[in-house]
Write a protein that holds these residues in place. Structure first.
Motif, short mmCIF file in Angstrom:
data_model
loop_
_atom_site.label_atom_id
_atom_site.label_comp_id
_atom_site.label_asym_id
_atom_site.label_seq_id
_atom_site.Cartn_x
_atom_site.Cartn_y
_atom_site.Cartn_z
N PHE A 174 -4.98 -7.21 4.78
CA PHE A 174 -4.35 -6.39 5.82
C PHE A 174 -5.30 -5.44 6.56
N GLU A 175 -6.39 -5.05 5.94
CA GLU A 175 -7.27 -4.07 6.58
C GLU A 175 -8.23 -4.77 7.53
N TYR A 207 -4.38 0.84 -1.25
CA TYR A 207 -3.85 -0.51 -1.49
C TYR A 207 -3.61 -0.75 -2.97
N ASP A 208 -2.60 -1.59 -3.26
CA ASP A 208 -2.24 -1.89 -4.65
C ASP A 208 -3.31 -2.73 -5.34
N ASN A 209 -3.93 -3.66 -4.59
CA ASN A 209 -4.97 -4.50 -5.16
C ASN A 209 -5.99 -4.90 -4.09
N ARG A 214 0.82 -1.21 0.00
CA ARG A 214 0.00 0.00 0.00
C ARG A 214 0.85 1.25 0.00
N ARG A 215 0.20 2.36 -0.34
CA ARG A 215 0.79 3.68 -0.20
C ARG A 215 0.04 4.34 0.95
N GLN A 216 0.79 4.95 1.87
CA GLN A 216 0.13 5.59 3.00
C GLN A 216 0.63 7.01 3.16
N MET A 217 -0.26 7.87 3.65
CA MET A 217 0.07 9.29 3.72
C MET A 217 -0.87 9.99 4.69
#
Length: 138
Positions: free
Chosen positions: A88-89, A79-81, A22-25
């Protein structure tokens, strides 16, 4: 929302978390003249910004409006997919995003299972908790 004032979305502390796929920000939303911005609208805008095809892969949480209004800050995971999101969530967040169903169980069943669990001590505790959970499911 043509009549609503413009909303500015800024991201900071961007991290590409490859272990969790994932990308998180941190997301800062500046919305002068508006009380707040809906999560659905933010999901849509963040999906466009980060070129994500499916809005349900964008998870927003912990949105807090600054005192006096005009600015809201929160955390975002993209998330990527779909498989990674489901893996994971947390379950309640998947339900909130429309990726899962809420397990319906009556209040009475939950309380009875809790009370059965309280009566067991020692080594059989884990097994009794498992049985109580099974009984609550139906």
């Amino acid at each position: 929302m043509a009549d609503a004032p413009a909303v500015t979305i800024r991201t900071r502390k961007f991290i590409k978390n490859s272990l969790l796929q994932r990308r998180q920000m941190i997301v800062d939303v500046i919305h002068p003249g508006r009380a707040n911005v809906s999560k659905a609208e933010l999901q849509e805008n963040l999906a466009k910004m980060h070129s994500v095809t499916d809005n349900t892969l964008v998870f927003l949480q912990g949105m807090q409006t600054q005192f006096g209004g005009g600015k809201t800050t929160g955390f975002c995971c993209i998330y990527d997919n779909l498989d990674a999101a489901k893996k994971f969530e947390m379950k309640y967040k998947l339900v909130r995003n429309g990726l899962g169903e809420k397990a319906e169980s009556s209040r009475k069943q939950l309380k009875e299972a809790k009370n059965r669990k309280k009566k067991v001590r020692g080594t059989g505790r884990r097994m009794a908790a498992h049985k109580a959970k099974k009984a609550a499911k139906g």
